[in-house]
Design an enzyme around this catalytic site. Structure first.
Site, PDB file in Angstrom:
ATOM      1  N   VAL A  73     -20.377 -52.044 -43.136  1.00 43.92           N
ATOM      2  CA  VAL A  73     -20.077 -52.714 -44.409  1.00 43.92           C
ATOM      3  C   VAL A  73     -20.287 -51.806 -45.624  1.00 43.92           C
ATOM      4  O   VAL A  73     -19.834 -52.120 -46.723  1.00 43.92           O
ATOM      5  CB  VAL A  73     -20.873 -54.031 -44.603  1.00 43.92           C
ATOM      6  CG1 VAL A  73     -20.527 -55.054 -43.542  1.00 43.92           C
ATOM      7  CG2 VAL A  73     -22.371 -53.772 -44.649  1.00 43.92           C
TER       8      VAL A  73
ATOM      9  N   ASN B 167     -23.474 -61.314 -44.020  1.00 43.32           N
ATOM     10  CA  ASN B 167     -24.792 -61.424 -43.378  1.00 43.32           C
ATOM     11  C   ASN B 167     -25.441 -60.063 -43.128  1.00 43.32           C
ATOM     12  O   ASN B 167     -26.672 -59.955 -43.143  1.00 43.32           O
ATOM     13  CB  ASN B 167     -24.620 -62.176 -42.041  1.00 43.32           C
ATOM     14  CG  ASN B 167     -25.805 -61.990 -41.119  1.00 43.32           C
ATOM     15  OD1 ASN B 167     -26.875 -62.549 -41.337  1.00 43.32           O
ATOM     16  ND2 ASN B 167     -25.623 -61.177 -40.070  1.00 43.32           N
TER      17      ASN B 167
ATOM     18  N   ILE C  43     -37.700 -65.191 -39.585  1.00 42.07           N
ATOM     19  CA  ILE C  43     -36.831 -65.597 -38.470  1.00 42.07           C
ATOM     20  C   ILE C  43     -36.984 -64.618 -37.298  1.00 42.07           C
ATOM     21  O   ILE C  43     -36.987 -63.396 -37.498  1.00 42.07           O
ATOM     22  CB  ILE C  43     -35.342 -65.625 -38.920  1.00 42.07           C
ATOM     23  CG1 ILE C  43     -35.168 -66.377 -40.259  1.00 42.07           C
ATOM     24  CG2 ILE C  43     -34.469 -66.223 -37.821  1.00 42.07           C
ATOM     25  CD1 ILE C  43     -35.508 -67.841 -40.254  1.00 42.07           C
TER      26      ILE C  43
ATOM     27  N   TYR D 250     -35.845 -53.575 -50.431  1.00 45.43           N
ATOM     28  CA  TYR D 250     -35.102 -54.699 -49.828  1.00 45.43           C
ATOM     29  C   TYR D 250     -35.228 -55.948 -50.705  1.00 45.43           C
ATOM     30  O   TYR D 250     -34.242 -56.648 -50.941  1.00 45.43           O
ATOM     31  CB  TYR D 250     -35.668 -54.952 -48.432  1.00 45.43           C
ATOM     32  CG  TYR D 250     -35.185 -56.192 -47.726  1.00 45.43           C
ATOM     33  CD1 TYR D 250     -33.944 -56.208 -47.072  1.00 45.43           C
ATOM     34  CD2 TYR D 250     -35.973 -57.350 -47.666  1.00 45.43           C
ATOM     35  CE1 TYR D 250     -33.522 -57.343 -46.385  1.00 45.43           C
ATOM     36  CE2 TYR D 250     -35.550 -58.482 -46.983  1.00 45.43           C
ATOM     37  CZ  TYR D 250     -34.329 -58.471 -46.344  1.00 45.43           C
ATOM     38  OH  TYR D 250     -33.912 -59.590 -45.654  1.00 45.43           O
TER      39      TYR D 250
ATOM     40  N   SER E 223     -32.551 -63.893 -48.819  1.00 48.18           N
ATOM     41  CA  SER E 223     -33.881 -63.889 -48.198  1.00 48.18           C
ATOM     42  C   SER E 223     -34.872 -64.543 -49.143  1.00 48.18           C
ATOM     43  O   SER E 223     -34.692 -64.498 -50.371  1.00 48.18           O
ATOM     44  CB  SER E 223     -34.325 -62.449 -47.941  1.00 48.18           C
ATOM     45  OG  SER E 223     -35.666 -62.429 -47.487  1.00 48.18           O
TER      46      SER E 223
ATOM     47  N   LYS F  41     -32.103 -58.055 -52.222  1.00 50.27           N
ATOM     48  CA  LYS F  41     -31.866 -59.481 -51.965  1.00 50.27           C
ATOM     49  C   LYS F  41     -31.902 -60.296 -53.258  1.00 50.27           C
ATOM     50  O   LYS F  41     -31.222 -61.315 -53.368  1.00 50.27           O
ATOM     51  CB  LYS F  41     -32.880 -60.012 -50.946  1.00 50.27           C
ATOM     52  CG  LYS F  41     -32.633 -59.509 -49.524  1.00 50.27           C
ATOM     53  CD  LYS F  41     -31.288 -59.960 -48.962  1.00 50.27           C
ATOM     54  CE  LYS F  41     -31.173 -59.687 -47.456  1.00 50.27           C
ATOM     55  NZ  LYS F  41     -29.827 -60.014 -46.934  1.00 50.27           N
TER      56      LYS F  41
ATOM     57  N   ASN G 241     -38.953 -54.517 -35.804  1.00 51.55           N
ATOM     58  CA  ASN G 241     -39.723 -54.072 -36.962  1.00 51.55           C
ATOM     59  C   ASN G 241     -41.194 -54.448 -36.902  1.00 51.55           C
ATOM     60  O   ASN G 241     -41.982 -54.002 -37.715  1.00 51.55           O
ATOM     61  CB  ASN G 241     -39.134 -54.665 -38.250  1.00 51.55           C
ATOM     62  CG  ASN G 241     -37.999 -53.813 -38.775  1.00 51.55           C
ATOM     63  OD1 ASN G 241     -37.920 -52.633 -38.449  1.00 51.55           O
ATOM     64  ND2 ASN G 241     -37.130 -54.396 -39.548  1.00 51.55           N
TER      65      ASN G 241
ATOM     66  N   ILE H 151     -29.120 -63.451 -36.624  1.00 54.77           N
ATOM     67  CA  ILE H 151     -28.614 -64.574 -37.419  1.00 54.77           C
ATOM     68  C   ILE H 151     -27.078 -64.612 -37.415  1.00 54.77           C
ATOM     69  O   ILE H 151     -26.472 -65.674 -37.287  1.00 54.77           O
ATOM     70  CB  ILE H 151     -29.169 -64.470 -38.861  1.00 54.77           C
ATOM     71  CG1 ILE H 151     -30.686 -64.747 -38.849  1.00 54.77           C
ATOM     72  CG2 ILE H 151     -28.448 -65.408 -39.810  1.00 54.77           C
ATOM     73  CD1 ILE H 151     -31.412 -64.423 -40.154  1.00 54.77           C
TER      74      ILE H 151
ATOM     75  N   SER I 109     -37.380 -63.184 -49.666  1.00 53.09           N
ATOM     76  CA  SER I 109     -37.854 -61.964 -50.341  1.00 53.09           C
ATOM     77  C   SER I 109     -37.234 -61.787 -51.722  1.00 53.09           C
ATOM     78  O   SER I 109     -37.705 -60.967 -52.503  1.00 53.09           O
ATOM     79  CB  SER I 109     -37.486 -60.725 -49.533  1.00 53.09           C
ATOM     80  OG  SER I 109     -38.117 -60.740 -48.299  1.00 53.09           O
TER      81      SER I 109
ATOM     82  N   GLY J 111     -22.164 -58.388 -39.463  1.00 51.81           N
ATOM     83  CA  GLY J 111     -23.427 -58.291 -38.719  1.00 51.81           C
ATOM     84  C   GLY J 111     -23.509 -59.383 -37.669  1.00 51.81           C
ATOM     85  O   GLY J 111     -24.584 -59.915 -37.388  1.00 51.81           O
TER      86      GLY J 111
HETATM   87  N1  LIG Z   1     -34.765 -62.062 -39.562  1.00 51.76           N
HETATM   88  C1  LIG Z   1     -35.361 -62.459 -40.678  1.00 51.76           C
HETATM   89  O1  LIG Z   1     -36.566 -62.819 -40.690  1.00 51.76           O
HETATM   90  C2  LIG Z   1     -34.598 -62.467 -41.972  1.00 51.76           C
HETATM   91  C3  LIG Z   1     -35.207 -63.088 -43.076  1.00 51.76           C
HETATM   92  C4  LIG Z   1     -34.511 -63.117 -44.278  1.00 51.76           C
HETATM   93  C5  LIG Z   1     -33.253 -62.561 -44.363  1.00 51.76           C
HETATM   94  N2  LIG Z   1     -32.686 -61.967 -43.268  1.00 51.76           N
HETATM   95  C6  LIG Z   1     -31.363 -61.384 -43.436  1.00 51.76           C
HETATM   96  O2  LIG Z   1     -30.498 -61.909 -42.453  1.00 51.76           O
HETATM   97  C7  LIG Z   1     -29.510 -60.945 -42.111  1.00 51.76           C
HETATM   98  C8  LIG Z   1     -29.503 -60.729 -40.599  1.00 51.76           C
HETATM   99  O3  LIG Z   1     -30.796 -60.330 -40.193  1.00 51.76           O
HETATM  100  P1  LIG Z   1     -31.214 -60.290 -38.643  1.00 51.76           P
HETATM  101  O4  LIG Z   1     -32.697 -60.399 -38.623  1.00 51.76           O
HETATM  102  O5  LIG Z   1     -30.377 -61.223 -37.867  1.00 51.76           O
HETATM  103  O6  LIG Z   1     -30.826 -58.778 -38.308  1.00 51.76           O
HETATM  104  P2  LIG Z   1     -30.623 -58.012 -36.901  1.00 51.76           P
HETATM  105  O7  LIG Z   1     -31.074 -56.635 -37.158  1.00 51.76           O
HETATM  106  O8  LIG Z   1     -31.251 -58.803 -35.801  1.00 51.76           O
HETATM  107  O9  LIG Z   1     -29.035 -58.043 -36.720  1.00 51.76           O
HETATM  108  C9  LIG Z   1     -28.229 -57.476 -37.726  1.00 51.76           C
HETATM  109  C10 LIG Z   1     -26.831 -57.190 -37.213  1.00 51.76           C
HETATM  110  O10 LIG Z   1     -26.140 -56.540 -38.292  1.00 51.76           O
HETATM  111  C11 LIG Z   1     -25.519 -55.351 -37.829  1.00 51.76           C
HETATM  112  N3  LIG Z   1     -25.469 -54.373 -38.923  1.00 51.76           N
HETATM  113  C12 LIG Z   1     -26.505 -53.687 -39.464  1.00 51.76           C
HETATM  114  N4  LIG Z   1     -26.056 -52.849 -40.416  1.00 51.76           N
HETATM  115  C13 LIG Z   1     -24.707 -53.014 -40.466  1.00 51.76           C
HETATM  116  C14 LIG Z   1     -23.688 -52.420 -41.243  1.00 51.76           C
HETATM  117  N5  LIG Z   1     -23.959 -51.460 -42.129  1.00 51.76           N
HETATM  118  N6  LIG Z   1     -22.416 -52.839 -41.074  1.00 51.76           N
HETATM  119  C15 LIG Z   1     -22.123 -53.793 -40.160  1.00 51.76           C
HETATM  120  N7  LIG Z   1     -23.045 -54.372 -39.372  1.00 51.76           N
HETATM  121  C16 LIG Z   1     -24.325 -53.998 -39.540  1.00 51.76           C
HETATM  122  C17 LIG Z   1     -26.396 -54.871 -36.685  1.00 51.76           C
HETATM  123  O11 LIG Z   1     -25.685 -54.016 -35.792  1.00 51.76           O
HETATM  124  C18 LIG Z   1     -26.810 -56.202 -36.034  1.00 51.76           C
HETATM  125  O12 LIG Z   1     -25.871 -56.616 -35.074  1.00 51.76           O
HETATM  126  C19 LIG Z   1     -29.855 -59.695 -42.923  1.00 51.76           C
HETATM  127  O13 LIG Z   1     -29.118 -59.680 -44.123  1.00 51.76           O
HETATM  128  C20 LIG Z   1     -31.329 -59.888 -43.217  1.00 51.76           C
HETATM  129  O14 LIG Z   1     -31.725 -59.185 -44.367  1.00 51.76           O
HETATM  130  C21 LIG Z   1     -33.339 -61.901 -42.079  1.00 51.76           C
END
Ligand SMILES: NC(=O)c1ccc[n+]([C@@H]2O[C@H](COP(=O)([O-])OP(=O)(O)OC[C@H]3O[C@@H](n4cnc5c(N)ncnc54)[C@H](O)[C@@H]3O)[C@@H](O)[C@H]2O)c1
Length: 273
Positions: free
Chosen positions: A76, A102, A201, A168, A155, A172, A209, A29, A157, A24
């Protein structure tokens, strides 16, 4: 007993000579982690299901840091493709020292609206994906015999429900336990397995979302940028992807050599509330 020789502080945080893989990694992130790893001296394979975005991000980070940053396309949740891609990354760099699981998705839906497709896809990407990413990476690390660092992005979460994300939150919580189980099994191979639990984040994912949050639960949740929402975070602001990336550099570096099975919250204090 003589005191062990202390390494200079800066050398504890360098990733020079390491090969890393981040799932990802095209945006949010994962992209921030890829950028900090490359800046710290690692070569990084950036695996993402969005090939075009992966290519653009890899190119930009490689140009800025001078490191080898390769875009690799895989979902993934698609195990044959995931395994082949991780193997290809290890072959390309001749080793794999660091792996960050990630990739995760967080489709907002009230519990009564969660159907089997939403449930399955969330588990497949977020929990199953984290497990099989770690398994494929650990195989490479064990083959090389020099240990390694596995980091999962969990997370807050996993311990504090977000609202409209039961599917979700459960995934997590699974990630958090998964890291503890794998840390126990793989410690003897010199592989550490840890989790970062980000709070709220600001990423492309959460921005996309925000509208869904309002629609799903207008009574209790608002847009993440709304002052009322920010006031709930003790530090008064959303986290940045780079806030998470800084902690990631620490946990995969030699500075964290005796830490395994741990979850580090990067959440501006939200778990204190
Ligand atoms: N943003 C937040 O507030 C937050 C908080 C807690 C945890 N997280 C976790 O952090 C991680 C990243 O979140 P983010 O907000 O940066 O997400 P994002 O949606 O901004 O980016 C996610 C990236 O992952 C890729 N992706 C999605 N599904 C995929 C798959 N099946 N195989 C390969 N790549 C895939 C997407 O194309 C994208 O480039 C996630 O696991 C999310 O649950 C995010």
């Amino acid at each position: 007993m003589s005191e062990p020789t202390l390494s200079a502080l800066a050398t504890l945080f360098t990733l020079t000579g390491r090969a890393a893989l981040v799932t990802g990694g095209a945006r949010g992130i994962g992209a921030a982690i890829t950028a900090r790893f490359a800046e710290a001296g690692a070569d990084v394979a950036l695996l993402d299901s969005d090939g075009e975005a992966a290519q653009a991000t890899a190119q930009a980070i490689a140009t800025r840091t001078g490191r080898r940053v390769m875009a690799m396309v895989a979902d993934v949740a698609d195990l044959p493709s995931l395994r082949a891609t991780i193997e290809a990354a290890a072959t390309l760099y001749g080793r794999l020292d660091i792996c960050v699981a990630n990739a995760g998705i967080y489709p907002f839906a009230a519990a009564l609206a969660v159907d089997e497709a939403i449930w399955d896809r969330t588990q497949d990407v977020t929990l199953k994906g984290a497990f099989f990413t770690s398994q494929a990476a650990a195989r490479q690390m064990m083959t090389h015999g020099q240990g390694g660092r596995i980091l999962m992005i969990g997370s807050t979460s996993s311990t504090r429900p977000s609202g409209n994300l039961a599917h979700y939150d459960a995934a997590k919580a699974g990630v958090r336990m998964l890291a503890r189980s794998l840390a126990l099994e793989w410690a003897r191979y010199g592989i550490t397995v840890n989790v970062i639990a980000p709070g709220e984040i600001d990423t492309p994912g959460t921005r996309a979302n925000a509208v869904d949050i309002v629609q799903a639960d207008g009574a209790t949740l608002v847009d993440m940028h709304d002052p009322a929402f920010l006031a709930r975070i003790p530090m008064g602001r959303l986290g940045t992807a780079d806030d998470v990336a800084r902690a990631a550099v620490f946990l995969v570096s030699d500075a964290a050599s005796y830490i395994t099975g741990a979850t580090l919250s990067v959440d501006g204090g939200i778990l204190l509330t």
